[in-house]
Motif scaffolding. Structure first.
Motif, PDB file in Angstrom:
ATOM      1  N   LEU A   1       8.954   8.129 -43.263  1.00  0.00           N
ATOM      2  CA  LEU A   1       7.822   7.751 -42.485  1.00  0.00           C
ATOM      3  C   LEU A   1       6.745   7.776 -43.716  1.00  0.00           C
ATOM      4  O   LEU A   1       5.661   6.782 -44.433  1.00  0.00           O
ATOM      5  CB  LEU A   1       6.819   8.007 -41.433  1.00  0.00           C
ATOM      6  N   GLU A   2       6.679   8.593 -43.997  1.00  0.00           N
ATOM      7  CA  GLU A   2       5.249   9.074 -44.946  1.00  0.00           C
ATOM      8  C   GLU A   2       5.613   8.947 -46.562  1.00  0.00           C
ATOM      9  O   GLU A   2       5.005   8.018 -47.336  1.00  0.00           O
ATOM     10  CB  GLU A   2       5.425  10.939 -45.752  1.00  0.00           C
ATOM     11  N   SER A   3       6.882   8.268 -47.353  1.00  0.00           N
ATOM     12  CA  SER A   3       7.239   7.717 -48.136  1.00  0.00           C
ATOM     13  C   SER A   3       6.953   6.386 -47.875  1.00  0.00           C
ATOM     14  O   SER A   3       6.236   5.294 -49.179  1.00  0.00           O
ATOM     15  CB  SER A   3       8.972   7.999 -48.433  1.00  0.00           C
ATOM     16  N   GLN A   4       6.319   5.531 -47.184  1.00  0.00           N
ATOM     17  CA  GLN A   4       6.597   4.464 -46.792  1.00  0.00           C
ATOM     18  C   GLN A   4       5.021   4.095 -47.009  1.00  0.00           C
ATOM     19  O   GLN A   4       4.209   3.399 -46.753  1.00  0.00           O
ATOM     20  CB  GLN A   4       6.866   3.876 -45.010  1.00  0.00           C
ATOM     21  N   GLY A   5       3.880   5.341 -46.859  1.00  0.00           N
ATOM     22  CA  GLY A   5       2.989   5.317 -46.655  1.00  0.00           C
ATOM     23  C   GLY A   5       2.110   5.197 -45.834  1.00  0.00           C
ATOM     24  O   GLY A   5       0.973   5.705 -45.888  1.00  0.00           O
ATOM     25  N   PHE A   6       2.597   6.360 -44.481  1.00  0.00           N
ATOM     26  CA  PHE A   6       2.266   6.456 -43.239  1.00  0.00           C
ATOM     27  C   PHE A   6       1.956   7.781 -43.254  1.00  0.00           C
ATOM     28  O   PHE A   6       2.713   8.775 -43.976  1.00  0.00           O
ATOM     29  CB  PHE A   6       3.238   6.194 -42.018  1.00  0.00           C
ATOM     30  N   ARG A   7       0.291   8.368 -42.763  1.00  0.00           N
ATOM     31  CA  ARG A   7      -0.083   9.600 -42.276  1.00  0.00           C
ATOM     32  C   ARG A   7       0.967  10.192 -41.008  1.00  0.00           C
ATOM     33  O   ARG A   7       0.732   9.455 -40.101  1.00  0.00           O
ATOM     34  CB  ARG A   7      -1.414   9.624 -42.383  1.00  0.00           C
ATOM     35  N   VAL A   8       1.728  11.154 -41.298  1.00  0.00           N
ATOM     36  CA  VAL A   8       2.827  11.579 -39.918  1.00  0.00           C
ATOM     37  C   VAL A   8       2.059  12.919 -39.607  1.00  0.00           C
ATOM     38  O   VAL A   8       2.291  13.693 -40.883  1.00  0.00           O
ATOM     39  CB  VAL A   8       4.318  11.182 -40.095  1.00  0.00           C
ATOM     40  N   GLY A   9       1.916  13.291 -38.488  1.00  0.00           N
ATOM     41  CA  GLY A   9       1.765  14.364 -37.958  1.00  0.00           C
ATOM     42  C   GLY A   9       2.957  15.047 -37.135  1.00  0.00           C
ATOM     43  O   GLY A   9       3.456  13.968 -36.146  1.00  0.00           O
ATOM     44  N   ILE A  10       3.296  15.989 -36.686  1.00  0.00           N
ATOM     45  CA  ILE A  10       4.435  16.416 -36.021  1.00  0.00           C
ATOM     46  C   ILE A  10       3.752  17.300 -34.791  1.00  0.00           C
ATOM     47  O   ILE A  10       2.807  18.550 -35.215  1.00  0.00           O
ATOM     48  CB  ILE A  10       5.777  17.439 -36.605  1.00  0.00           C
ATOM     49  N   ILE A  11       4.105  17.606 -33.895  1.00  0.00           N
ATOM     50  CA  ILE A  11       4.056  17.831 -32.486  1.00  0.00           C
ATOM     51  C   ILE A  11       5.255  18.793 -32.054  1.00  0.00           C
ATOM     52  O   ILE A  11       5.867  18.062 -31.602  1.00  0.00           O
ATOM     53  CB  ILE A  11       3.416  16.875 -31.557  1.00  0.00           C
ATOM     54  N   ALA A  12       5.488  19.988 -32.812  1.00  0.00           N
ATOM     55  CA  ALA A  12       6.468  20.443 -32.107  1.00  0.00           C
ATOM     56  C   ALA A  12       6.785  21.502 -31.377  1.00  0.00           C
ATOM     57  O   ALA A  12       5.910  22.553 -31.064  1.00  0.00           O
ATOM     58  CB  ALA A  12       7.406  21.123 -33.606  1.00  0.00           C
ATOM     59  N   GLN A  13       7.633  21.842 -30.393  1.00  0.00           N
ATOM     60  CA  GLN A  13       7.757  22.539 -29.528  1.00  0.00           C
ATOM     61  C   GLN A  13       6.669  22.478 -27.793  1.00  0.00           C
ATOM     62  O   GLN A  13       6.135  23.208 -27.909  1.00  0.00           O
ATOM     63  CB  GLN A  13       8.056  23.182 -29.470  1.00  0.00           C
TER      64      GLN A  13
END
Length: 806
Positions: free
Chosen positions: A64-76
């Motif tokens: 998704l980042e490669s498509q230009g989006f800003r992506v965050g992760i909430i892990a566990q």
């Protein structure tokens, strides 16, 4: 089977100006350093965040980042409230929710429904960092946090629950996870293609209501899509026909006259141009029996399962519709598989190849297991009934280019801390399916077979291992690479079709032990597993031993077996135990058969019908072992050498009229009861209390006095035995159904086995290694000569232990 849009041909979203993040942010502080005021997409996962192409959230996030989006992760996240789900703020586009690389229930519970206390995908191997049915819980919290934000669910947990399904842990038929989770859309299988389309369309201002026909997705609707023709599933319970391959040499065609004749002049005729004829599966959906009906009728459940497995080929699959009350679950046909350039693009994204710095020096076992291995392909055409790869990834093999694979090996050499020059694996769901596909494009597009290699290898299937052999040789020649091990399981029935591969494997790529999976020795269970007979095993062993000897190496085959699989009788288990003993193997890390949703074997377990054939109310019954005592007996027979199981085995042998197998002779299975053995057994059991789990009735546990609620554990993540010597196994044991995280889904998990990898649908961590003992020819059973297992001192240590291919 060409997609309309290439994965990397979409116009970039405007936020691409922020560039690539070193790690996808997990906190507001990291977002601030990147200059972000918000995230476009927030991914929620039950796993720790490891930025590596073998971990699903990293693949999805980087894609998704490669498509230009800003992506965050909430892990566990802490699921006790909505607060932790708001730590990155409100997503501009949507939440993406996954239970993690494994099905959360298989991750949390053993096949006996006992709570696990470890988790290979958590820092420190600590259990309890994700909830039961994590997809449901996470989705609920996301909706509580920001009700108006769409929630997209996916991965192994969601994939295997896209329609009504049998739930082993509650022993009920549950609704589609879409209904229970109240998510907006479900993405099943390898998620890149449908997820990228969903992201761009939401970014373009569309709503989920206008995205109801995207391949690889499922949605809730009031009625079928307009313009689609419905067909009742009872009209389609037939296997599709495969057209023969045309002979390119036209053998048998009439020969031309030697003298030759002048071509006849033909009168010119007008050409009528017509639009292409619509394929019979296009704009067609199958009406499955409703949830309310399959919940009450096991035969209808088996029928619905059979239809679903017929509709897995992206080339000819129809959409599926299943009513749940006044709503329907609409399952679009599977997404088209990725092309080689797209696979290269996915694996070439800027992964750091290490866990997120927030974890410090804490160990994440799943990462340690795969940090020096390379995934070279996805998919599996084996179709084993206990495995979920077909339901999740499909049968079509998606391979990377040599250049992409060799580049990743060089990155491991240059980036991975402490790299010793040994690549632990070049593999995938299976070691030797790289670039193997159907030789007929038409057959590949229209075939509805559940397996390309069972009951025999399809004549359309390419079994030429030249691409794999060439890849191995080029990988060995790379600077700084000392050894390339093959730790993924080998499909030996395919390997014997090209002995050159076995020779290459034995000479250069085995570290003393090679894992293969016969799964059983008896025809009854093998036919329900969709596994080849033992003839293929003997052929492979003969070639492997020959080439190992030519290479001057002492190497061993490590076979895995399944106990209590549907179709397995007590007689079958006794015969297999005798075979194991006659070949001087001792099995370790034996686990019970574990039913995962939607697998064919799980359908057999629940319905006691065989969905591999046309389902009817008369006939087609499958013998299924149910109940704790019988299940424990089957496990004990696999471990015939363990004194703890001898009393149970003796009792069963006497009941079966096989008392002659009790004794000290070479043809006996267990010794007679020794002095003090009964007293020692009573002493071991003294003071033991029944084990309590949240899935078993306490009164039932107390009444049977054996711990857990009686279950006939079996299913897609099968019980496994591992050969070892008289000494303890070299490696630490593992979870049920050793698996690989799938690198292209929102969640990963169940089905395939071994390391975490960007393709599989497996569960758990690998069992310990083992080895056969003693030299020489093994005693034979029933007068049939069979090759004996080699013994002696084991050779050099092998690579990371993995569950072999099914």
């Amino acid at each position: 089977m060409q997609p309309v849009t290439n994965l990397f041909s979409y116009p970039r979203y405007w936020a691409e100006c922020y560039g690539t993040a070193p790690f996808l942010p997990m906190s507001r502080a990291e977002m601030d350093k990147l200059g972000w005021d918000s995230c476009d997409i927030v991914l929620v996962t039950g796993d720790a965040y490891v930025d590596h192409p073998s971990f699903g959230m990293a693949v999805i996030g980087r894609m998704l980042e490669s498509q230009g989006f800003r992506v965050g992760i909430i892990a566990q996240p802490d699921w006790s409230s909505k607060d932790d789900f708001m730590r990155l703020g409100k997503p501009n586009l949507f939440y993406g929710v996954t239970a993690g690389n494994m099905d959360s229930m298989i991750n949390r519970y053993t096949a006996d429904k006992k709570l696990r206390h470890d988790d290979a995908y958590t820092p420190g191997d600590v259990g309890g960092k994700r909830p039961d049915r994590a997809t449901l819980v996470y989705t609920q919290r996301c909706k509580e946090a920001y009700k108006e934000v769409p929630v997209v669910i996916g991965g192994i947990e969601a994939s295997l629950r896209r329609i009504a399904h049998y739930d082993y842990w509650s022993e009920t038929i549950r609704r589609s996870i879409l209904i229970d989770a109240k998510a907006d859309i479900l993405i099943y299988g390898n998620a890149e293609r449908p997820l990228v389309e969903v992201a761009h369309r939401i970014a373009g201002g569309e709503t989920i209501d206008t995205m109801q026909d995207i391949r690889g997705t499922a949605v809730i609707r009031k009625e079928p899509l307009p313009g689609w023709r419905g067909v009742d599933s009872s009209k389609l319970d037939q296997i599709g026909r495969i057209d023969p391959i045309m002979n390119p040499y036209m053998e048998g065609a009439p020969c031309a006259d030697d003298e030759g004749t002048a071509p006849m002049e033909q009168e010119a005729k007008p050409i009528l141009v017509q639009p292409p004829k619509q394929k019979p599966w296009e704009k067609t959906y199958v009406k499955l029996p409703a949830f309310e009906r399959v919940k009450e009728d096991k035969v209808l459940y088996a029928h619905a399962s059979r239809i679903l497995h017929h509709e897995t080929n992206p080339g000819c699959a129809r959409a599926l519709s299943q009513a749940h009350g006044d709503r329907i679950i609409w399952v679009n046909p599977p997404a088209f598989p990725l092309e080689t350039d797209e696979m290269d693009g996915v694996f070439g994204l800027p992964y750091q190849r290490v866990p997120h710095p927030a974890y410090g020096k804490e160990k994440i076992p799943a990462y340690d297991m795969i940090k020096t291995s390379v995934n070279i392909m996805r998919g599996c055409f084996g179709g084993c009934s206990f495995c979920s790869i077909t339901e999740h990834e499909g049968r079509i093999i998606q391979s990377r280019s040599e250049e992409s694979i060799l580049k990743e090996i060089e990155e491991i050499r240059d980036k991975v801390p402490g790299f010793t020059g040994v690549i632990s694996d070049l593999g995938g769901p299976t070691a030797n399916m790289y670039r193997l596909r159907c030789k007929s494009p038409k057959a590949e597009q229209t075939c509805r077979r559940a397996s390309c290699v069972w009951p025999t290898i399809c004549p359309h299937m390419d079994t030429d291992h030249t691409p794999t052999i060439n890849l191995y040789r080029k990988a060995r020649d790379l600077k700084g690479i000392k050894k390339i091990l093959i730790a993924s399981g080998v499909r030996y029935d395919i390997a014997v079709e090209d002995p050159r591969y076995i020779k290459e494997l034995a000479k250069y790529h085995v570290g003393g032990y090679l894992k293969i999976a016969p799964e059983h020795t008896e025809e009854g269970p093998l036919s329900k597993m969709m596994k080849p007979g033992m003839g293929s095993y003997y052929s492979f062993k003969e070639l492997f031993d020959k080439y190992s000897k030519e290479a001057g190496k002492q190497q061993y085959l490590i076979p895995y077996f399944i106990s209590a699989h549907p179709g397995t009788t007590d007689e079958d288990m006794v015969n297999m135990a005798l075979w194991i003993k006659s070949n001087r193997f001792k099995l370790d890390q034996v686990q019970n058969f574990y039913p995962s949703p939607l697998a064919n074997a799980t359908t057999m377990y629940y319905t006691e019908k065989n969905p591999l054939n046309k389902v009817s109310r008369q006939g087609g019954d499958v013998f299924v072992v149910k109940g704790e005592r019988r299940r424990r007996l089957h496990k004990a027979l696999l471990r015939y050498h363990d004194p703890a199981g001898w009393p149970m085995i003796r009792e069963a042998l006497l009941e079966m009229g096989k008392g002659h197998l009790i004794g000290n002779g070479p043809d006996c299975l267990v010794p007679p009861e020794g002095r003090g053995e009964a007293k020692a057994e009573r002493s071991r059991n003294k003071g033991l209390k029944p084990a309590l789990t949240r899935h078993s009735a306490i009164t039932h546990q107390r009444s049977n006095g054996a711990g857990n609620k009686a279950t006939g554990g079996k299913g897609a993540a099968a019980s496994q035995g591992k050969a070892r010597s008289d000494t303890p196994a070299a490696s630490k044991g593992g979870k049920a159904g050793n698996g690989k995280p799938v690198g292209s889904q929102l969640t990963k998990g169940a089905g395939g086995n071994g390391k975490p990898a960007a393709q599989g649908a497996g569960q758990g961590k690998p069992a310990g290694q083992g080895k056969p003992v003693h030299k020489g020819k093994a005693p034979t059973r029933a007068g049939t000569a069979k090759p004996a297992a080699q013994g002696g001192k084991p050779a050099a240590k092998g690579g990371a232990a993995k569950r072999p291919a099914r």
